[in-house]
Design an enzyme around this catalytic site. Structure first.
Site, short mmCIF file in Angstrom:
data_model
loop_
_atom_site.label_atom_id
_atom_site.label_comp_id
_atom_site.label_asym_id
_atom_site.label_seq_id
_atom_site.Cartn_x
_atom_site.Cartn_y
_atom_site.Cartn_z
N GLY A 1 7.12 59.29 15.29
CA GLY A 1 8.55 59.54 15.42
C GLY A 1 9.05 60.33 14.23
O GLY A 1 8.49 60.24 13.13
N GLN B 1 15.05 64.01 8.39
CA GLN B 1 13.84 63.98 7.55
C GLN B 1 13.30 65.37 7.24
O GLN B 1 12.45 65.52 6.37
CB GLN B 1 12.74 63.14 8.22
CG GLN B 1 13.04 61.65 8.27
CD GLN B 1 11.97 60.92 9.04
OE1 GLN B 1 12.03 60.84 10.25
NE2 GLN B 1 10.99 60.39 8.35
N CYS C 1 6.69 55.11 7.65
CA CYS C 1 7.66 56.20 7.81
C CYS C 1 7.10 57.43 7.12
O CYS C 1 6.55 57.33 6.02
CB CYS C 1 8.98 55.79 7.15
SG CYS C 1 10.26 57.07 7.22
N LEU C 2 7.24 58.58 7.77
CA LEU C 2 6.72 59.81 7.17
C LEU C 2 7.43 60.15 5.86
O LEU C 2 6.90 60.90 5.05
CB LEU C 2 6.85 60.98 8.16
CG LEU C 2 6.00 60.86 9.43
CD1 LEU C 2 6.24 62.05 10.35
CD2 LEU C 2 4.52 60.75 9.07
N HIS D 1 13.79 52.49 14.61
CA HIS D 1 13.48 53.03 13.28
C HIS D 1 14.11 54.43 13.11
O HIS D 1 14.76 54.71 12.10
CB HIS D 1 11.96 53.08 13.10
CG HIS D 1 11.50 53.75 11.85
ND1 HIS D 1 10.88 53.08 10.82
CD2 HIS D 1 11.59 55.06 11.43
CE1 HIS D 1 10.61 53.93 9.85
NE2 HIS D 1 11.01 55.14 10.20
N GLU D 2 13.91 55.28 14.11
CA GLU D 2 14.44 56.65 14.02
C GLU D 2 15.97 56.66 14.09
O GLU D 2 16.63 57.44 13.40
CB GLU D 2 13.86 57.54 15.13
CG GLU D 2 12.35 57.68 15.11
CD GLU D 2 11.80 58.11 13.76
OE1 GLU D 2 12.48 58.84 13.02
OE2 GLU D 2 10.68 57.68 13.42
N HIS E 1 17.52 56.18 10.86
CA HIS E 1 17.56 57.39 10.02
C HIS E 1 18.85 58.17 10.21
O HIS E 1 19.35 58.80 9.28
CB HIS E 1 16.39 58.32 10.39
CG HIS E 1 15.10 58.01 9.69
ND1 HIS E 1 14.94 58.08 8.33
CD2 HIS E 1 13.88 57.65 10.18
CE1 HIS E 1 13.69 57.77 8.01
NE2 HIS E 1 13.02 57.51 9.12
NI NI Z 1 11.00 57.03 9.35
#
Ligand code: NI
Length: 170
Positions: free
Chosen positions: A46, A51, A94-95, A136-137, A140
């Site tokens: 995701g 991000q 998370c990236l 989660h996304e 963000h």
């Molecule tokens: Ni993330």
């Protein structure tokens, strides 16, 4: 398509509240393609636009397993309209916080309304890993990271390690 640079925490840009996508124009289409490529390359399941430095309410995800065909999904201006009472624990990463994984409790399933990349309104009943990824996304988009669900002590420990890793890399 272009690989986009990922913003790594701690970074004030990740705390930005993203704004709705107003027009589904060519630039949004390109952004979606670039985000998908960036997510697959990372690899991740995701990615939110914030991000990659674009504070718009746009999410891409693909929770297909390795042995399944890719199943990219694009959620524009998502709204989670229902959260389940039941919670579930899941090891989240998370990236933007590379190499850190922590068990986080969240509602087990949810209902999300969104606009797809063709401009059509959609409703998704998300369960399991999909529900996890969507939540989660979605976080963000309001400037919330998974570490914000942890105690300040645990959060600061992870953020300090990320700062240290960044210094060592530079
Ligand atoms: Ni993330």
């Amino acid at each position: 398509m272009t690989l986009l640079p990922l913003i790594i925490a701690p970074d004030p840009r990740l705390k930005t509240r993203s704004v709705p996508v107003e027009n589904m124009d060519a630039s949004v289409d390109r952004l979606i393609d670039d985000m998908l490529e960036t997510m697959y390359k990372a690899p991740g399941i995701g990615l939110s636009a914030v991000q990659v430095g674009v504070p718009k309410r746009l999410i891409v995800l693909d929770v297909a397993r390795d042995d399944e065909d890719p199943a990219p999904q694009v959620l524009i201006n998502p709204e989670i309209v229902r959260f389940s009472e039941e919670g579930a624990l899941y090891n989240e990463g998370c990236l933007s916080l590379p190499e850190h994984f922590v068990e986080i409790e969240r509602p087990e399933n949810c209902t999300v309304e969104y606009v797809d990349r063709h401009g059509a309104k959609q409703v998704m009943e998300a369960d399991g890993i999909l529900a996890r990824c969507v939540q989660h996304e979605y976080d963000h988009l309001d400037g919330t990271l998974f570490v914000d669900h942890l105690s300040a002590l645990k959060r600061n420990m992870i953020l300090r390690k990320l700062v240290k890793a960044r210094k060592q890399a530079s």
